[in-house]
Enzyme design. Structure first.
Site, PDB file in Angstrom:
ATOM      1  CB  SER A   1      -0.880  -0.075   1.264  1.00  0.00           C
ATOM      2  OG  SER A   1      -1.497   1.391   1.334  1.00  0.00           O
TER       3      SER A   1
ATOM      4  CE1 TYR B   1      -3.594  -2.108   5.631  1.00  0.00           C
ATOM      5  CE2 TYR B   1      -3.192   0.294   5.340  1.00  0.00           C
ATOM      6  CZ  TYR B   1      -3.346  -0.890   4.752  1.00  0.00           C
ATOM      7  OH  TYR B   1      -3.490  -1.204   3.497  1.00  0.00           O
TER       8      TYR B   1
ATOM      9  CE  LYS C   1      -1.369  -4.094   3.491  1.00  0.00           C
ATOM     10  NZ  LYS C   1      -1.609  -5.271   2.971  1.00  0.00           N
TER      11      LYS C   1
HETATM   12  C1  UD1 Z   1      -7.011   5.007   3.654  1.00  0.00           C
HETATM   13  C2  UD1 Z   1      -5.953   4.589   4.645  1.00  0.00           C
HETATM   14  C3  UD1 Z   1      -4.786   3.930   4.079  1.00  0.00           C
HETATM   15  C4  UD1 Z   1      -5.551   2.788   3.176  1.00  0.00           C
HETATM   16  C5  UD1 Z   1      -6.694   3.116   2.248  1.00  0.00           C
HETATM   17  C6  UD1 Z   1      -7.139   1.881   2.030  1.00  0.00           C
HETATM   18  C7  UD1 Z   1      -6.256   6.315   6.403  1.00  0.00           C
HETATM   19  C8  UD1 Z   1      -5.594   7.695   7.194  1.00  0.00           C
HETATM   20  N1  UD1 Z   1      -5.413   5.929   5.304  1.00  0.00           N
HETATM   21  O1  UD1 Z   1      -6.511   6.063   2.728  1.00  0.00           O
HETATM   22  O2  UD1 Z   1      -3.883   3.638   4.945  1.00  0.00           O
HETATM   23  O3  UD1 Z   1      -4.408   1.941   2.579  1.00  0.00           O
HETATM   24  O4  UD1 Z   1      -7.568   3.992   3.272  1.00  0.00           O
HETATM   25  O5  UD1 Z   1      -8.053   2.053   0.985  1.00  0.00           O
HETATM   26  O6  UD1 Z   1      -7.405   6.037   7.006  1.00  0.00           O
HETATM   27  N2  UD1 Z   1     -12.128  11.882   3.086  1.00  0.00           N
HETATM   28  C9  UD1 Z   1     -13.480  12.743   3.740  1.00  0.00           C
HETATM   29  N3  UD1 Z   1     -14.363  12.194   4.194  1.00  0.00           N
HETATM   30  C10 UD1 Z   1     -14.741  10.793   4.399  1.00  0.00           C
HETATM   31  C11 UD1 Z   1     -13.540   9.873   4.108  1.00  0.00           C
HETATM   32  C12 UD1 Z   1     -12.510  10.455   3.545  1.00  0.00           C
HETATM   33  O7  UD1 Z   1     -13.262  13.985   3.383  1.00  0.00           O
HETATM   34  O8  UD1 Z   1     -15.800  10.461   4.642  1.00  0.00           O
HETATM   35  C13 UD1 Z   1     -11.031  12.302   2.603  1.00  0.00           C
HETATM   36  C14 UD1 Z   1      -9.796  12.090   3.392  1.00  0.00           C
HETATM   37  O9  UD1 Z   1      -9.418  13.066   4.074  1.00  0.00           O
HETATM   38  C15 UD1 Z   1      -8.687  11.880   2.124  1.00  0.00           C
HETATM   39  C16 UD1 Z   1      -9.752  11.226   1.075  1.00  0.00           C
HETATM   40  O10 UD1 Z   1     -10.939  11.431   1.270  1.00  0.00           O
HETATM   41  O11 UD1 Z   1      -8.270  13.043   1.846  1.00  0.00           O
HETATM   42  C17 UD1 Z   1      -9.318   9.643   0.955  1.00  0.00           C
HETATM   43  O12 UD1 Z   1      -9.830   9.174   2.155  1.00  0.00           O
HETATM   44  P1  UD1 Z   1      -9.959   7.445   2.076  1.00  0.00           P
HETATM   45  O13 UD1 Z   1     -10.830   7.024   1.268  1.00  0.00           O
HETATM   46  O14 UD1 Z   1     -10.282   7.210   3.622  1.00  0.00           O
HETATM   47  O15 UD1 Z   1      -8.487   7.067   1.799  1.00  0.00           O
HETATM   48  P2  UD1 Z   1      -7.287   7.578   2.309  1.00  0.00           P
HETATM   49  O16 UD1 Z   1      -7.343   8.132   3.666  1.00  0.00           O
HETATM   50  O17 UD1 Z   1      -6.069   7.957   1.491  1.00  0.00           O
END
Ligand code: UD1
Length: 338
Positions: free
Chosen positions: A124, A148, A152
């Protein structure tokens, strides 16, 4: 000879099974169904028009794994099985060390015992932690801030040690950016347990009315619109990268590591707007404070995979959203709809 797919009933694993079957490979699937559904495999068989054995077993169960390796001649392993929630890994670290790290050790022992030395590992972009700059190249330093991510990093390190000790291993470690979307059929897709923590499954659930609005976590990041930027990649493109990685192992022994991303960053607001296009109406959202542990920006430099694997993502945001939406509308309650 068959390919063993661990975690084959999960989101990425099920899409991989489908593409590997379509490419003509024989498969054996093992999955403990802890965060996945056997129904996904039934649909994969239907879509591919081909069958394969499925073992409901845990990769930590050495006796079960031994039976699986003994039951079918296996030539290589694509290893998806593992837990993937950052927040759960913070509250239950031992669960993550046990499932991800100890589980991989059992798998590697069984592979060794049966003379199987070809592995594609599901890593990842979390291994990069908070990158010093973007785009992220494979030679950036690895660091992890939660169990997590550390699982990895640790597995990658273990694979490195293994290849150094026995250079006849052929291993590809693939660092995924943010996989989204679903197979174009709408028959298989992401079916998270409980309330999704990831952005895209949350958006699709808001769009079908399961939640009132999307929380936009953070609007003051140093990005073009203030919201977090990620490299969203269509799950089908991602799994096609595994087929290319497996081909690459033919070229010779050693450990290779590749980013699987598109090379394009998209913000949370851009993602919401892309979904609005796919759905044809506005997606309610609220601007809220940052989510602890999130980084501002993470997107890949995918040049190495393009050069050495001859792979690149071809599906854009519109297709990712259209396919995620088709899956969600055809299966409003995921596999439980069936
Ligand atoms: C997350 C994990 C990452 C993992 C991946 C698996 C964290 C900090 N990181 O990545 O380690 O490999 O999932 O799929 O959890 N966001 C919102 N609203 C929401 C959800 C997310 O604004 O309800 C934003 C987040 O701040 C981020 C983006 O959307 O900027 C993507 O978030 P997400 O889909 O959770 O992925 P990651 O955080 O990149």
């Amino acid at each position: 000879m068959a390919i063993l797919i661990t975690g084959g009933a999960g989101y990425i694993g099920s899409h991989a099974c489908l593409e590997f079957l379509k490419a003509g490979h024989d498969l054996v699937v093992v999955d403990n169904l802890s965060n996945s559904h056997e129904e996904a495999l039934r649909r994969v068989r239907q879509l591919a028009g081909r069958d394969f054995p499925f073992h409901k077993a845990d990769i930590r169960d050495a006796a079960a794994m031994k039976r699986i390796f003994a039951s079918t001649p296996i030539e290589s392993v694509i290893h998806f099985a593992g837990l993937k929630s950052v927040s759960e890994s913070v509250s239950k670290p031992l669960l993550y060390w046990d499932n991800n790290v100890a589980g991989t050790i059992v798998l590697l022992h069984q592979m060794t015992a049966h003379g199987v030395k070809r592995l594609v590992f599901s890593s990842s972009c979390t291994v990069y932690g908070d990158p010093a700059s973007v785009p992220i190249r494979e030679d950036f330093p690895v660091s992890a801030v939660n169990a997590y991510g550390m699982s990895k990093v640790t597995i990658e390190r273990m694979l490195h040690d293994l290849v150094r000790a026995d250079p006849s291993w052929r291993i590809a470690s693939l660092r995924y950016f943010n996989p989204v979307g679903a197979d174009a059929s709408g028959r298989i897709g992401e079916d998270p347990n409980g309330i999704p923590a990831n952005l895209v499954p949350y958006i699709t659930q808001v769009a079908v009315g399961k939640h009132p609005f999307v929380s936009v976590h953070g609007t003051d990041y140093p990005t073009h619109d203030g919201t977090g930027v990620r490299d969203y990649i269509h799950v089908t493109d991602l799994v096609l990268g595994h087929l290319k990685a497996l081909d690459k192992l033919e070229a010779g022994p050693g450990l290779v590591t590749y980013n699987l991303g598109t090379g394009k960053g998209s913000s949370v607001l851009e993602m919401i707007h892309a979904f609005e296009k796919a759905v044809g109406r506005p997606i309610p959202h609220r601007l809220l404070p940052r989510r602890p542990g999130d980084v501002a920006e993470a997107w890949a430099d995918p040049a190495l995979a393009r050069k050495e694997l001859g792979w690149q993502a071809t599906r854009g945001l519109d297709q990712m959203c259209a396919d995620a939406w088709r899956w969600q509308t055809m299966n409003p309650n995921g596999y439980a709809t069936a």
